[in-house]
Scaffold this motif. Structure first.
Motif, mmCIF file in Angstrom:
data_model
loop_
_atom_site.group_PDB
_atom_site.id
_atom_site.type_symbol
_atom_site.label_atom_id
_atom_site.label_comp_id
_atom_site.label_asym_id
_atom_site.label_seq_id
_atom_site.Cartn_x
_atom_site.Cartn_y
_atom_site.Cartn_z
ATOM 1 N N LEU A 1 -13.081 -11.810 22.041
ATOM 2 C CA LEU A 1 -13.416 -12.952 22.886
ATOM 3 C C LEU A 1 -12.962 -12.729 24.323
ATOM 4 O O LEU A 1 -13.688 -13.054 25.274
ATOM 5 C CB LEU A 1 -12.765 -14.215 22.309
ATOM 6 C CG LEU A 1 -13.150 -15.530 22.978
ATOM 7 C CD1 LEU A 1 -14.657 -15.752 22.920
ATOM 8 C CD2 LEU A 1 -12.403 -16.693 22.308
ATOM 9 N N GLU A 2 -11.805 -12.152 24.488
ATOM 10 C CA GLU A 2 -11.287 -11.865 25.829
ATOM 11 C C GLU A 2 -12.182 -10.868 26.565
ATOM 12 O O GLU A 2 -12.478 -11.024 27.755
ATOM 13 C CB GLU A 2 -9.869 -11.310 25.710
ATOM 14 C CG GLU A 2 -9.172 -11.024 27.014
ATOM 15 C CD GLU A 2 -7.780 -10.475 26.772
ATOM 16 O OE1 GLU A 2 -7.654 -9.252 26.519
ATOM 17 O OE2 GLU A 2 -6.809 -11.260 26.803
ATOM 18 N N THR A 3 -12.651 -9.846 25.852
ATOM 19 C CA THR A 3 -13.540 -8.850 26.453
ATOM 20 C C THR A 3 -14.860 -9.484 26.860
ATOM 21 O O THR A 3 -15.385 -9.213 27.941
ATOM 22 C CB THR A 3 -13.788 -7.698 25.461
ATOM 23 O OG1 THR A 3 -12.546 -7.046 25.184
ATOM 24 C CG2 THR A 3 -14.778 -6.683 26.027
ATOM 25 N N TYR A 4 -15.422 -10.321 25.999
ATOM 26 C CA TYR A 4 -16.683 -10.981 26.335
ATOM 27 C C TYR A 4 -16.528 -11.836 27.588
ATOM 28 O O TYR A 4 -17.348 -11.748 28.525
ATOM 29 C CB TYR A 4 -17.184 -11.841 25.179
ATOM 30 C CG TYR A 4 -18.434 -12.593 25.572
ATOM 31 C CD1 TYR A 4 -19.671 -11.959 25.565
ATOM 32 C CD2 TYR A 4 -18.366 -13.907 26.042
ATOM 33 C CE1 TYR A 4 -20.817 -12.619 25.988
ATOM 34 C CE2 TYR A 4 -19.504 -14.570 26.462
ATOM 35 C CZ TYR A 4 -20.721 -13.913 26.437
ATOM 36 O OH TYR A 4 -21.848 -14.562 26.883
ATOM 37 N N ARG A 5 -15.529 -12.675 27.625
ATOM 38 C CA ARG A 5 -15.367 -13.599 28.744
ATOM 39 C C ARG A 5 -15.106 -12.868 30.059
ATOM 40 O O ARG A 5 -15.542 -13.306 31.125
ATOM 41 C CB ARG A 5 -14.240 -14.580 28.446
ATOM 42 C CG ARG A 5 -14.625 -15.589 27.355
ATOM 43 C CD ARG A 5 -13.460 -16.477 26.965
ATOM 44 N NE ARG A 5 -13.901 -17.536 26.042
ATOM 45 C CZ ARG A 5 -13.067 -18.340 25.385
ATOM 46 N NH1 ARG A 5 -11.754 -18.222 25.555
ATOM 47 N NH2 ARG A 5 -13.543 -19.265 24.573
ATOM 48 N N GLY A 6 -14.420 -11.731 29.978
ATOM 49 C CA GLY A 6 -14.091 -11.010 31.202
ATOM 50 C C GLY A 6 -15.199 -10.123 31.723
ATOM 51 O O GLY A 6 -15.325 -9.933 32.943
ATOM 52 N N ARG A 7 -16.047 -9.566 30.820
ATOM 53 C CA ARG A 7 -17.002 -8.548 31.252
ATOM 54 C C ARG A 7 -18.458 -8.873 30.960
ATOM 55 O O ARG A 7 -19.350 -8.236 31.524
ATOM 56 C CB ARG A 7 -16.658 -7.216 30.566
ATOM 57 C CG ARG A 7 -15.273 -6.689 30.884
ATOM 58 C CD ARG A 7 -15.064 -5.334 30.272
ATOM 59 N NE ARG A 7 -16.060 -4.373 30.726
ATOM 60 C CZ ARG A 7 -16.216 -3.156 30.213
ATOM 61 N NH1 ARG A 7 -15.448 -2.770 29.213
ATOM 62 N NH2 ARG A 7 -17.128 -2.336 30.672
ATOM 63 N N MET A 8 -18.744 -9.812 30.071
ATOM 64 C CA MET A 8 -20.120 -10.008 29.611
ATOM 65 C C MET A 8 -20.603 -11.454 29.723
ATOM 66 O O MET A 8 -21.692 -11.760 29.244
ATOM 67 C CB MET A 8 -20.226 -9.598 28.133
ATOM 68 C CG MET A 8 -19.826 -8.184 27.835
ATOM 69 S SD MET A 8 -19.860 -7.885 26.053
ATOM 70 C CE MET A 8 -19.515 -6.124 26.000
ATOM 71 N N SER A 9 -19.851 -12.328 30.334
ATOM 72 C CA SER A 9 -20.201 -13.738 30.293
ATOM 73 C C SER A 9 -21.428 -14.044 31.140
ATOM 74 O O SER A 9 -21.825 -13.281 32.019
ATOM 75 C CB SER A 9 -19.021 -14.584 30.789
ATOM 76 O OG SER A 9 -18.818 -14.365 32.176
ATOM 77 N N LEU A 10 -22.025 -15.208 30.883
ATOM 78 C CA LEU A 10 -23.171 -15.681 31.645
ATOM 79 C C LEU A 10 -22.840 -15.772 33.127
ATOM 80 O O LEU A 10 -23.618 -15.327 33.981
ATOM 81 C CB LEU A 10 -23.596 -17.051 31.102
ATOM 82 C CG LEU A 10 -24.632 -17.835 31.909
ATOM 83 C CD1 LEU A 10 -25.944 -17.082 31.984
ATOM 84 C CD2 LEU A 10 -24.831 -19.225 31.307
#
Length: 402
Positions: A378-387
């Motif tokens: 979740l941390e990786t998504y929010r930091g690098r892949m979020s909308l």
């Protein structure tokens, strides 16, 4: 800015990036117009409640959407698939001259590559620049498909598409790619590196998010892997079934979705007497987060083809956005990202024995270690892949092009 968006697919079809982008850009004060087709993907049948008309205009979240007719098909016929792509190229080009003539810049969701027909015409007639968002590399995604012609005809198709795609990269003012290796491949094929920027795709954040409620997937007291998505010629689902059969003593595999390779995968499971493999069929999009939450790992697989070394499959973002650890059997950037971020395990593609070994290894991990993988996911998504991160980058490219 006055921004045009051209995408063959748009909600209610399950392609969210153009819609997310249009909504967010409109919320930031831009005037946004979308040119798309009547919804029929992925089943190739017109959605209930729609009739094909030449001029269908809708308004959503401050965005004006114009739909044009197209030949509806998404089956295993290469000829009908080509007709689907080419019909939208023709009708969108015919409508673009009036509908998008006042745009400052056009964003192009570039899959299939034939979508660029209308933006090319707008550049020729009105000098409107475009930014293309490359989702899959052509001609590779065509020539590697079992639907493509072989022999002399296949070589002719490859040469034609190679020339056409090269022209797209030359005409575009900006090129968004979804993985570092895709950037390298496009530069190797002649694209200007100054035009290219890597922007990782985001997930549909209204659907994929951490939840506490879990779906009933017939879970047993063992490690559960889930494959959720299309079961087509590139996903190599058969190898996943073979791997799961080899670890039936410690793990289950649950498959959600469908596709032209589903029947073959079911036959493999039956032949191997793999009672730890369950097919749940298609499920409503709104159930996906609860389905993901019911499994220990999400399985992400692709065949070992050069074009996939520069691809981050959308299933990865969806899993990470839900805080789910992953097991990936994908070449190139995807496996590297997973291992570097510590969000799961990776193995070489098209090697079911290696996949089985990783399944067994994953099944032995303590619950606390799996939970830590989920937190990092979740941390990786929010930091690098979020909308938000993706729209920021694309808006900047659109402004530069305009």
């Amino acid at each position: 800015m006055r921004i045009g968006i051209v995408s063959q697919w748009y909600p209610p079809e399950p392609v969210t990036i153009p819609a997310d982008l249009s909504r967010e850009l409109a919320a930031r004060g831009h005037t946004v117009r979308v040119l798309t087709g009547h919804p029929n993907y992925p089943h190739g049948e017109l959605y209930e409640g729609y009739e094909q008309h030449w001029r269908t205009v809708e308004h959503h979240n401050g965005v004006t959407v114009r739909r044009v007719p197209l030949y509806t098909s998404h089956d295993s016929s290469g000829v009908r698939r080509a007709a689907n792509y080419l019909s939208f190229a023709a009708t969108s080009s015919a409508a673009a001259g009036r509908f998008l003539a006042g745009a400052d810049v056009v964003y192009v969701y570039l899959t299939p590559a034939t979508v660029f027909a209308a933006p090319a015409l707008l550049r020729l007639l009105h000098g409107i620049p475009s930014v293309v968002h490359v989702q899959d590399v052509w001609p590779d995604s065509v020539t590697a498909s079992p639907l493509a012609p072989r022999g002399l005809a296949g070589r002719a198709v490859s040469r034609t598409l190679t020339a056409a795609v090269g022209q797209i990269y030359r005409l575009a003012s900006g090129i968004v790619v979804i993985a570092p290796s895709m950037r390298d491949l496009l530069v190797e094929r002649g694209a200007d590196p100054e035009k290219i920027r890597v922007v990782l795709n985001w997930a549909n954040e209204s659907l994929f998010r951490p939840v506490t409620e879990k779906s009933d997937i017939g879970r047993r007291e063992r490690c559960t892997f889930m494959y959720a998505g299309a079961m087509g010629p590139f996903q190599n689902v058969g190898d996943s079934v073979c791997a799961a059969a080899a670890v039936a003593d410690v793990a289950d595999l649950v498959l959600v979705g469908s596709g032209i390779e589903e029947d073959a995968a079911r036959r493999i499971a039956a032949d191997l007497k793999a009672d730890n493999v369950r097919f749940l069929g298609r499920r409503p999009a709104g159930e996906m987060a609860a389905l993901y939450a019911a499994a220990d790992f999400q399985l992400v697989t692709l065949r070992d083809l050069p074009m996939f070394r520069g691809t981050i499959p959308s299933k990865l973002q969806a899993a990470l956005a839900c805080g789910s650890p992953v097991l990936v059997s994908v070449p190139g950037d995807c496996a590297e990202l997973v291992e570097r971020a510590g969000v799961g395990l990776a193995c070489p593609p098209e090697d079911w024995r290696a996949l089985a070994d990783r399944m067994r290894q994953a099944a032995k991990l303590p619950a606390v270690e799996r939970a830590e993988m989920g937190r990092r996911a979740l941390e990786t998504y929010r930091g690098r892949m979020s909308l938000r991160a993706g729209v920021d980058a694309i808006e900047e490219m659109l402004r530069a092009a305009a």
